[in-house]
Every structure is written in structure tokens, then in C-alpha cells.
Motif scaffolding. Sequence first.
Motif, PDB file in Angstrom:
ATOM      1  N   LEU A  98       0.828  -1.206   0.000  1.00  0.00           N
ATOM      2  CA  LEU A  98       0.000   0.000   0.000  1.00  0.00           C
ATOM      3  C   LEU A  98       0.861   1.255   0.000  1.00  0.00           C
ATOM      4  O   LEU A  98       0.544   2.237  -0.662  1.00  0.00           O
ATOM      5  CB  LEU A  98      -0.918   0.004   1.224  1.00  0.00           C
ATOM      6  CG  LEU A  98      -2.109  -0.931   1.112  1.00  0.00           C
ATOM      7  CD1 LEU A  98      -2.824  -1.036   2.440  1.00  0.00           C
ATOM      8  CD2 LEU A  98      -3.071  -0.415   0.057  1.00  0.00           C
TER       9      LEU A  98
ATOM     10  N   THR B 171       3.795   1.636  -1.366  1.00  0.00           N
ATOM     11  CA  THR B 171       4.324   1.898  -2.706  1.00  0.00           C
ATOM     12  C   THR B 171       3.226   2.425  -3.615  1.00  0.00           C
ATOM     13  O   THR B 171       3.496   3.167  -4.542  1.00  0.00           O
ATOM     14  CB  THR B 171       4.916   0.640  -3.359  1.00  0.00           C
ATOM     15  OG1 THR B 171       3.885  -0.320  -3.502  1.00  0.00           O
ATOM     16  CG2 THR B 171       6.046   0.069  -2.568  1.00  0.00           C
ATOM     17  N   LYS B 172       1.976   2.050  -3.328  1.00  0.00           N
ATOM     18  CA  LYS B 172       0.894   2.529  -4.190  1.00  0.00           C
ATOM     19  C   LYS B 172       0.537   3.972  -3.920  1.00  0.00           C
ATOM     20  O   LYS B 172       0.192   4.709  -4.838  1.00  0.00           O
ATOM     21  CB  LYS B 172      -0.345   1.650  -4.002  1.00  0.00           C
ATOM     22  CG  LYS B 172      -0.254   0.343  -4.747  1.00  0.00           C
ATOM     23  CD  LYS B 172      -1.494  -0.474  -4.566  1.00  0.00           C
ATOM     24  CE  LYS B 172      -1.359  -1.812  -5.263  1.00  0.00           C
ATOM     25  NZ  LYS B 172      -2.509  -2.663  -5.029  1.00  0.00           N
ATOM     26  N   VAL B 173       0.571   4.392  -2.654  1.00  0.00           N
ATOM     27  CA  VAL B 173       0.173   5.785  -2.404  1.00  0.00           C
ATOM     28  C   VAL B 173       1.305   6.771  -2.615  1.00  0.00           C
ATOM     29  O   VAL B 173       1.057   7.964  -2.767  1.00  0.00           O
ATOM     30  CB  VAL B 173      -0.407   6.017  -0.986  1.00  0.00           C
ATOM     31  CG1 VAL B 173      -1.782   5.449  -0.883  1.00  0.00           C
ATOM     32  CG2 VAL B 173       0.486   5.482   0.085  1.00  0.00           C
ATOM     33  N   GLN B 174       2.533   6.312  -2.638  1.00  0.00           N
ATOM     34  CA  GLN B 174       3.639   7.249  -2.838  1.00  0.00           C
ATOM     35  C   GLN B 174       3.696   7.684  -4.300  1.00  0.00           C
ATOM     36  O   GLN B 174       3.549   6.865  -5.193  1.00  0.00           O
ATOM     37  CB  GLN B 174       4.958   6.582  -2.466  1.00  0.00           C
ATOM     38  CG  GLN B 174       5.169   6.452  -0.988  1.00  0.00           C
ATOM     39  CD  GLN B 174       5.503   7.757  -0.321  1.00  0.00           C
ATOM     40  OE1 GLN B 174       6.278   8.537  -0.838  1.00  0.00           O
ATOM     41  NE2 GLN B 174       4.894   8.011   0.814  1.00  0.00           N
ATOM     42  N   ASP B 175       3.945   8.967  -4.482  1.00  0.00           N
ATOM     43  CA  ASP B 175       4.130   9.458  -5.847  1.00  0.00           C
ATOM     44  C   ASP B 175       5.531   9.126  -6.319  1.00  0.00           C
ATOM     45  O   ASP B 175       6.403   8.815  -5.516  1.00  0.00           O
ATOM     46  CB  ASP B 175       3.937  10.977  -5.883  1.00  0.00           C
ATOM     47  CG  ASP B 175       2.472  11.327  -5.894  1.00  0.00           C
ATOM     48  OD1 ASP B 175       1.738  10.675  -6.650  1.00  0.00           O
ATOM     49  OD2 ASP B 175       2.082  12.231  -5.161  1.00  0.00           O
ATOM     50  N   GLY B 176       5.704   9.225  -7.607  1.00  0.00           N
ATOM     51  CA  GLY B 176       7.042   9.062  -8.138  1.00  0.00           C
ATOM     52  C   GLY B 176       7.381   7.604  -8.394  1.00  0.00           C
ATOM     53  O   GLY B 176       6.525   6.722  -8.295  1.00  0.00           O
TER      54      GLY B 176
ATOM     55  N   GLN C 223       6.857   2.486  -7.528  1.00  0.00           N
ATOM     56  CA  GLN C 223       5.954   1.373  -7.756  1.00  0.00           C
ATOM     57  C   GLN C 223       6.700   0.043  -7.706  1.00  0.00           C
ATOM     58  O   GLN C 223       7.784  -0.087  -8.252  1.00  0.00           O
ATOM     59  CB  GLN C 223       5.317   1.495  -9.146  1.00  0.00           C
ATOM     60  CG  GLN C 223       4.490   2.736  -9.296  1.00  0.00           C
ATOM     61  CD  GLN C 223       3.217   2.624  -8.513  1.00  0.00           C
ATOM     62  OE1 GLN C 223       2.451   1.709  -8.712  1.00  0.00           O
ATOM     63  NE2 GLN C 223       3.012   3.540  -7.597  1.00  0.00           N
TER      64      GLN C 223
ATOM     65  N   THR D  67       5.731  -4.285  -8.049  1.00  0.00           N
ATOM     66  CA  THR D  67       4.659  -5.234  -8.311  1.00  0.00           C
ATOM     67  C   THR D  67       4.486  -6.138  -7.103  1.00  0.00           C
ATOM     68  O   THR D  67       5.390  -6.273  -6.271  1.00  0.00           O
ATOM     69  CB  THR D  67       5.002  -6.097  -9.526  1.00  0.00           C
ATOM     70  OG1 THR D  67       6.243  -6.735  -9.253  1.00  0.00           O
ATOM     71  CG2 THR D  67       5.122  -5.271 -10.778  1.00  0.00           C
TER      72      THR D  67
ATOM     73  N   LEU E  71      -5.627   6.477   4.175  1.00  0.00           N
ATOM     74  CA  LEU E  71      -4.203   6.563   3.860  1.00  0.00           C
ATOM     75  C   LEU E  71      -3.768   7.990   3.584  1.00  0.00           C
ATOM     76  O   LEU E  71      -2.607   8.328   3.702  1.00  0.00           O
ATOM     77  CB  LEU E  71      -3.891   5.698   2.629  1.00  0.00           C
ATOM     78  CG  LEU E  71      -4.232   4.226   2.782  1.00  0.00           C
ATOM     79  CD1 LEU E  71      -3.979   3.509   1.491  1.00  0.00           C
ATOM     80  CD2 LEU E  71      -3.400   3.611   3.873  1.00  0.00           C
ATOM     81  N   TYR E  72      -4.738   8.826   3.237  1.00  0.00           N
ATOM     82  CA  TYR E  72      -4.392  10.199   2.887  1.00  0.00           C
ATOM     83  C   TYR E  72      -3.834  10.972   4.065  1.00  0.00           C
ATOM     84  O   TYR E  72      -3.179  11.970   3.901  1.00  0.00           O
ATOM     85  CB  TYR E  72      -5.626  10.924   2.344  1.00  0.00           C
ATOM     86  CG  TYR E  72      -6.790  10.914   3.288  1.00  0.00           C
ATOM     87  CD1 TYR E  72      -6.876  11.857   4.292  1.00  0.00           C
ATOM     88  CD2 TYR E  72      -7.786   9.952   3.184  1.00  0.00           C
ATOM     89  CE1 TYR E  72      -7.935  11.843   5.166  1.00  0.00           C
ATOM     90  CE2 TYR E  72      -8.841   9.938   4.049  1.00  0.00           C
ATOM     91  CZ  TYR E  72      -8.914  10.891   5.048  1.00  0.00           C
ATOM     92  OH  TYR E  72      -9.955  10.866   5.911  1.00  0.00           O
TER      93      TYR E  72
ATOM     94  N   ASP F 140       2.993  13.206   2.504  1.00  0.00           N
ATOM     95  CA  ASP F 140       4.005  12.757   1.570  1.00  0.00           C
ATOM     96  C   ASP F 140       5.409  13.051   2.081  1.00  0.00           C
ATOM     97  O   ASP F 140       6.321  12.277   1.909  1.00  0.00           O
ATOM     98  CB  ASP F 140       3.812  13.445   0.221  1.00  0.00           C
ATOM     99  CG  ASP F 140       3.315  12.461  -0.805  1.00  0.00           C
ATOM    100  OD1 ASP F 140       2.871  11.387  -0.401  1.00  0.00           O
ATOM    101  OD2 ASP F 140       3.372  12.772  -1.990  1.00  0.00           O
TER     102      ASP F 140
END
Lengths: 313, 196
Positions: free
Chosen positions: B96, B98-103, B106, B108, B168-169, B173
Motif C-alpha cells: 500500500l 508503494t501505491k500511495v507514494q508518488d514518483g 511502484q 509489483t 491513507l491520505y 508525503d
Amino acid sequence: MENYRIMKQLGQGVWSRTYMGQQKDTDQLVAMKKFKANSCDEGVDFKALREIKLLSYLQHEHIIRLVDSFATPDMAVVLVYEYAHTSLDQILRNRDIPLSSPDIKQHIRMLLLAMDACHEKQILHRELNPENMFYLEDGTMKLRGFDLARMHDGKPNTLLSPQAFALWYKPPEVLMRSQHYSFSADMWSVGCIFAELMLRRPFLMGQFTELSQLDKIFKVFGTPNESNWPDYAILPLAWHSTVPVPPVAAVSLDGIFTAAPNDAISLLKSILVLDPSNRLTASQALRHPYFSNEPPPTPKGNLILSSPPPEAN
Amino acid sequence: MTSTSDDPVVMSVVDRSIVPILSTAHETPSRRHGISAEVERTHRLYGTSLLYAATKLQKLNASTYATACTIFHRFYHRVSLTKYNVWSVAMASLLLATKVQDGPQQRTIRSIVLFFDHLYRKRRHLIISTKDSSSVPSMSKLGPVWKEYYENVVEMENQVLRELGFTLYWIPDAHPHKFLWEFVRILLGLEPVPIA
């Protein structure tokens, strides 16, 4: 899911479907976006997670409100938004709706307020177009479509994808494959929407390809050179291209927007600038004399959002 | 920050920083299931140490690690350790995060599973420990091991989201760790490190 009654499907995107629904307890209308489950065997869709994160962070009068979010048993994420009745796209297409110049002023003002809120919180929207500008019944504009949005701290070494933006609203630096664009890229789209409000048709309509979009832009604003865009030569497309582009001079915007008042053209000219560093920011644009000059923007309650019902004889 | 479970100093620091934020810190679900504070703390620190090792192996940045830890700890403020083990929750938290972080953060599911499998064998001393991520062996996608891991991660991810109510918000960041690190260095009278 059990708290909502689905009424009809509104639309379908690549990753999601949108439904119109009703909250069972309150009878409140909502728009529900259901992300397709397990689109690539990666569990919950990260685009949904990011959208939830951004929308909860961005609470503003002119940005769509996220009412609820939940996951269904088959692992699809559903986002529930407040229900919007129409979009700017529908307004522009409906020839029965007149758009006076105070109306245009109010539309663009609400868009700039939303943009200012995003940029102040360091969020790039990256998909501004009339289809993403929704209107509540009382005329309040609500910006949506935060699928491609992301946080941007303004550090120049952050790489951004040049694949964002809808073609007709794509800024020239993104078309030139820059990966270092910033908030000014959103402002180009704002300028395009402003121009579209005045013309009632998309201003720069490229045909399918990015090159034809660039061509359209250069035909109006002239080809980039050292004086109008000092940094253009380092952009990937300019750097790699070997085909010389015959220089074209800029066309005066006054000739295109014949019906527009002078202050509107002056604002448009300072937003639609080839060089991203010379574009106005959202907060600068809001301080432009256009918004303080007569006539004042139409109160949002008086905006005409749908065509009047046919009069009974 | 690199929590090792046998270091009492780190343990007390971590504990003190969590308590004032969450009012129910003394009443965690695990406590109600009869798990002592000491045991719960050890398990949680073990979980975060797994997250630390996994982020290092995967070359993820520090703020992804911090986000994963936040998700991990929040989950155990809602759910007892007797219900879900730290391994599964750590995997889902990292996914999760890795999914919410920008940039470019990512990863798998497959790579997360492979790295955690590698860590598992390393922790059980089944293999000689190595820091080189290229030595992580692959796994057949058809076998039962992969299937079990995969279903576990996806199920756990959903469970975490449900328990946290998609909040999660709330996790920013930009984490304050870098700033704190600078601050500590200045307090110690060291030269500040130029921020890269």
C-alpha cells in the motif's frame, strides 16, 4: 455498497465505470466511480488510492467532494462523490444556452479559484478540460478528474510523465516531451478553456497526433525561438529533431477573438505564452484587472446550466 | 530509526513517540486478547524491521518506509496480533505504501512477494544472509507457494484498507525524518549534511 441504490450508468472509462446512485438513508444523489477489480492482478488499484488521498487533502468550494469510499467483496474500489448535474462540455455544446461575457468571467473565475487551491497545496491536476468541470444545481463549479493528478514539490529534478493531459489542452512543453514541467502546464490548459469559452469551440484542435497539435500551436503563437522561449532548445523533441521547421510568426489574438473585450484578451495573452516561465500563475491571474473591471461576473446562481424547457403554447 | 528488536534504547524511543498520538495506546486490541505490552512491542518492532529490510532490498526511499510503518502501526491499533501475523501485515503495508507514494516507487506484488520470501528464509537462517538484491531467487507462478503468498497479500491489503477506512491520505508525503536528522546533527555539534 448496501447503503447505496444504483440508478443508472453515466459513463465508462478505461479503468472505471461511473454510476448515478442514491444514498438509501438520506436519498441524496451521488456519483459513484467503480474501479474495475483486479485490472492487472495487482490488488487494489493504486490510481484509486491516490485519488482518495488527493481529494481528501484538497477540500475546497470548487473541488469535487468525496463523500465515501469502500471496497466491494470482489475487491473493486468504489469512490462516491457528490452528484453534479452538468459539465462545462455539455454547456458549451448546447447551443440553446447563451454565454454572455459576465458568464464567461464567472466560469473562468471558478476554474482559477480551484486551480489556485490545487497549486497552493502543490498538486498538479494534469487533465484539465471542460469535461472535468462539473456544476452543481446552484451553479457552483466543481473540478474533478484527479486520476492523473499528483503531488509536485516543485523540485526541478522530479520527473513527470509527458503522457498526461488531453491532446487539445496539452501545453507545448509537454508536447515537446519535457519531463520537468510544473504548475504552469496546468495554466496552459486553463488558457485553452478560457479561449474555448469565448469561441464556443475548442481553440487548438490538433488532429489525433501530438505533432499536429504542436503545429496548431505554432501556427497561432509562432515557432519558438530565442526571444519568445529561450529554453526551448533543450527540450527533448527540439534536441533530437533534425527536420528544420520553417519559422512562422505569431498571429495576433485580437484577430481571432473579435468579439472579446480587451481586458479578456490581455488576460488570455498572459496565460497562453509559449515559455512556461512567463505564464501567469493562478493567483496572479485572479488579480488581473479583467476580474475587477466592469461588468462583474454573473452571480453563480444566475448561470444558465441547461436549456430552458420548451415553452408551452 | 532502524529499529532492531534487541535494543532497549530504540524500543523506548519508539514507544514514547506513539503513545501521545493515539489515545488508546494502552488499550490496543492485542492487549485485550491477553498479549503483554512487552510481547506486542517486540512483535511490532519485528514487523517494522522487516519493512526496513524490505525497503532496503527493493531500493525504496525512506519516506516509503515511513509510510509503510505508519500503515503497519495503525493497523495494529485496530486489530489484534492474534488475528493477523506481522509478516502478512508488513507485506500489505509495504504494498500500500508503494501505491500511495508518488514518483517511481511502484513495485509489483510479485517483487514484494519474492523479496519477503527471501527475507523469510534469511531470518530463518535457511540461507546465508546477503545484501545483494540480485541474489533473490525467482519463484514459479504456477506453484502452491506463490499462490498462497499472492492470495495472502491481496486479502491482507483489502483487510488493511477496510480497517483503516481508506484513511491513507492522512499520511503526509513529506515526512519529518530528514529534518529531525538534521536537527539532531546540529544539536550534536556536527556539520549539517548538504541535502541532495
